[in-house]
Structures are given as C-alpha cells and as structure tokens.
Design a protein around this motif. Structure first.
Motif, short mmCIF file in Angstrom:
data_model
loop_
_atom_site.label_atom_id
_atom_site.label_comp_id
_atom_site.label_asym_id
_atom_site.label_seq_id
_atom_site.Cartn_x
_atom_site.Cartn_y
_atom_site.Cartn_z
N HIS A 1 17.20 -63.42 -63.85
CA HIS A 1 18.38 -63.74 -64.68
C HIS A 1 17.99 -64.26 -66.06
O HIS A 1 18.86 -64.55 -66.88
N MET B 1 19.75 -63.67 -69.73
CA MET B 1 21.03 -62.97 -69.55
C MET B 1 22.17 -63.98 -69.44
O MET B 1 22.00 -65.08 -68.89
N LYS B 2 23.33 -63.60 -69.94
CA LYS B 2 24.52 -64.42 -69.74
C LYS B 2 24.91 -64.36 -68.27
O LYS B 2 24.70 -63.37 -67.58
N GLU C 1 27.17 -61.50 -67.14
CA GLU C 1 26.46 -60.23 -67.26
C GLU C 1 25.50 -60.04 -66.09
O GLU C 1 25.42 -58.97 -65.49
N PHE C 2 24.77 -61.10 -65.75
CA PHE C 2 23.85 -61.03 -64.62
C PHE C 2 24.61 -60.83 -63.31
O PHE C 2 24.23 -60.01 -62.46
N ALA D 1 27.40 -59.42 -62.81
CA ALA D 1 27.94 -58.06 -62.71
C ALA D 1 26.88 -57.12 -62.13
O ALA D 1 27.21 -56.20 -61.36
N ILE D 2 25.61 -57.34 -62.47
CA ILE D 2 24.53 -56.55 -61.89
C ILE D 2 24.45 -56.79 -60.38
O ILE D 2 24.31 -55.86 -59.58
N SER E 1 29.26 -67.12 -61.75
CA SER E 1 30.32 -67.05 -62.75
C SER E 1 31.68 -66.99 -62.08
O SER E 1 31.81 -66.59 -60.91
N GLU F 1 33.94 -64.94 -62.77
CA GLU F 1 34.25 -63.52 -62.52
C GLU F 1 33.70 -63.08 -61.17
O GLU F 1 34.39 -62.37 -60.41
#
Length: 312
Positions: free
Chosen positions: A62, A65-66, A69-70, A72-73, A96, A98
């Motif tokens: 990680h 990386m934000k 963004e991480f 989401a991967i 996150s 999200e």
C-alpha cells in the motif's frame, strides 16, 4: 448441503487466525470455504502457508497509495475470486469508507480485547496497566469506525499473576483460534436472515450519492435527498411471507419483462406494481451484482437532474 460461503481472508503477518479459519473450513459440515488470502505486505508469512495449502493468494504493497485507491485494488481481487464474505485476520491496515460501505454486513474482524474496551493497538499492555482480571477477544462486523460495529462473539481469558503482554497475547491467540471459525460459520449460515439481507441492501443503497434511509409504509426505504424513494426493503410485508427488495424501474413494460424472464426471482409487489416497481426475492442466493446495478438504475430514475447526471 447448501452452497458454501466464499470467504476471502486479509492478513498482514503470520496468519495464525487465517490458518484456524482454513483448517476449520475443511471439516465436512463447515458452511464456508477459504477461496483467497490477500495481504498488504508481499512478505507476510501467512501467504506461504496459504500457498502450501493450495489457496490462491494476492499481495499488494500500500506504500505511496491513497487509502481508497489501494482498497479498490483489494476489492477487485476479492471480487475476481467470487468472494461473498471477508474475514480480517490480523490485517493491520485501516479501511476506507468506500471499502467498508461496499462490503457492509459481509466483513468481519477479530480484535484481541473485550470490546468496547481497549480499541486500537497495544491492547495487552493496556489490560495489564489497567489491572484488569480478565481480557479476551471479540469478533465484530466491520464499520467505518475503528474496532466498532455489532459484536458477534467474545471469548474471555483470565489475566494471571506475572503476565506480560507477550504471555497474555499467547493465551488470547488460543481463544481467537477457537472463536473465529465458530462465529464465522454461524454468521455465514445466517446469510438469509432478514437482518443480514437488510444490512447488505443498506450497504449498496447508501453507497449511492446523496442516498438516505427512513421508514416509509412500515418498511426501511431508501431515497435521494431532494428526490424520491428508489427502493424499499420488504420482509413479510402485508403477510406475503417474502423477504424482498422493491425497486423503481422504468415502467410496467420493464417490470413485466423481468417477471417473465425469471418469475421465481421477480414479482409485481402489491400497491407498488402499478406505479412501475418490481420486487426482487432476496432469499436463496440472489445475484448481488445485478441488484447493485438495478439499485443504481432506480437511483437515477428518482434523483434530481443535477445528481442523476453525475458519474458514480
């Protein structure tokens, strides 16, 4: 036997709890299987154990990386493996909002204290500093708040004279390895319970822009702020015995087409049907990717124009 839940385990270290979950999953009556093990540390020792046991693995650092963004991967890797539930097992990375919202109601964590006591790190030192007579471990549903969320199970461990953080950690880990497989098995077995289904619907619906929830017509309803209701969760409403999601669709023709294509999954809901709504039966393994898409389409139909034009 019903189809087993597909569990993805996330680790950051040696994977002790991952191993406990994995070996428990091989008992003949276990309702889950471990389909992938992932880590934010490519050198995590637990990855080697998973590989040795023929479990697919993935790892991404990680660093740089934000957080979103991480995450989401990680979500893409989990979905590629067809994961239905996540078990965090020593995953030392804050998630996150999200990620948590996307997996709401399907992501569990284990924490080495009797929550709500001693959240965060260095729990065993904190227990000893507080002079407590017992500690233990907790399994809970993951929410955006650190070490929060509904508690699913706890195991208690006595604090002994002369204990150090290390000696206490060893005994708590024994309790963790007993508790986590049992709680996870009970949790996935209850996937068709109305409360579990509502949590999953809620996670998908409230992840949409400006979406909110309130009771309407006696059921949890989801609406767009400044707009209209786009979905309702219905459990035995009007005594129909059905647990379902009621969704706004483009009109009667779309509703009729869906019902004709799959009459066991779709139906015309009482009172809502004539207004261009369709019911989706949520029990017996619905296609959640389809439901997520349909929720998005319903949201667009009901959102104010300024919001409906936005990507999400």
């Amino acid at each position: 036997m019903p189809e087993k839940a597909r569990v993805g385990v996330l680790i950051s270290g040696r994977g002790g709890n991952m191993a406990a979950l994995l070996y428990a999953s091989r008992l003949y009556d276990c309702p889950y299987e471990i389909v992938v093990v992932g880590s934010n540390d490519p050198d995590a020792a637990g990855l080697q154990l998973a590989k040795a046991e023929a479990i697919p693995t993935f790892a991404h650092s990680h660093r740089g990386m934000k957080r979103a963004e991480f995450d989401a991967i990680i979500t893409r890797e989990l979905e590629k493996a067809g994961v239905t539930h996540i078990a965090l097992a020593g995953y030392m990375r804050l998630l996150s909002a999200e990620f948590v919202n996307h997996w709401q109601g399907r992501c569990l964590n284990i924490h080495p204290s009797l929550l709500p006591k001693h959240k965060g790190l260095h729990t065993h030192a904190a227990v000893l500093a507080a002079g407590e007579a017992e500690t233990g471990c907790t399994i809970h549903i993951v929410t955006p708040e650190l070490d929060d969320g509904p508690i699913l199970g706890q195991a208690r461990v006595k604090v002994l004279p002369g204990d150090t953080p290390d000696s206490l950690a060893v005994r708590v880990s024994y309790a963790e390895h007993q508790l986590y497989p049992r709680v996870l098995a009970d949790f996935v077995s209850a996937a068709d319970r109305p409360d579990a289904l509502l949590e999953r619907v809620r996670g998908l619906a409230l992840n949409l822009p400006a979406a909110a929830e309130k009771l309407s017509h006696g059921s949890p309803g989801f609406y767009v702020e400044g707009g209209k209701f786009f979905a309702y969760f219905s459990d035995n409403h009007h005594g129909d015995g059905i647990t379902a999601l009621l969704l706004k669709v483009s009109g009667l023709d779309e509703a009729a087409m869906l019902i004709e294509q799959d009459p066991d999954r779709f139906f015309r809901p009482k009172y809502f049907g004539p207004a261009g709504w369709v019911g989706v039966v949520l029990t017996d393994g619905p296609d959640w990717a389809m439901i997520e898409t349909m929720l998005g389409a319903a949201w667009r139909l009901c959102a104010p124009r300024r919001l409906a034009m936005l990507p999400y």
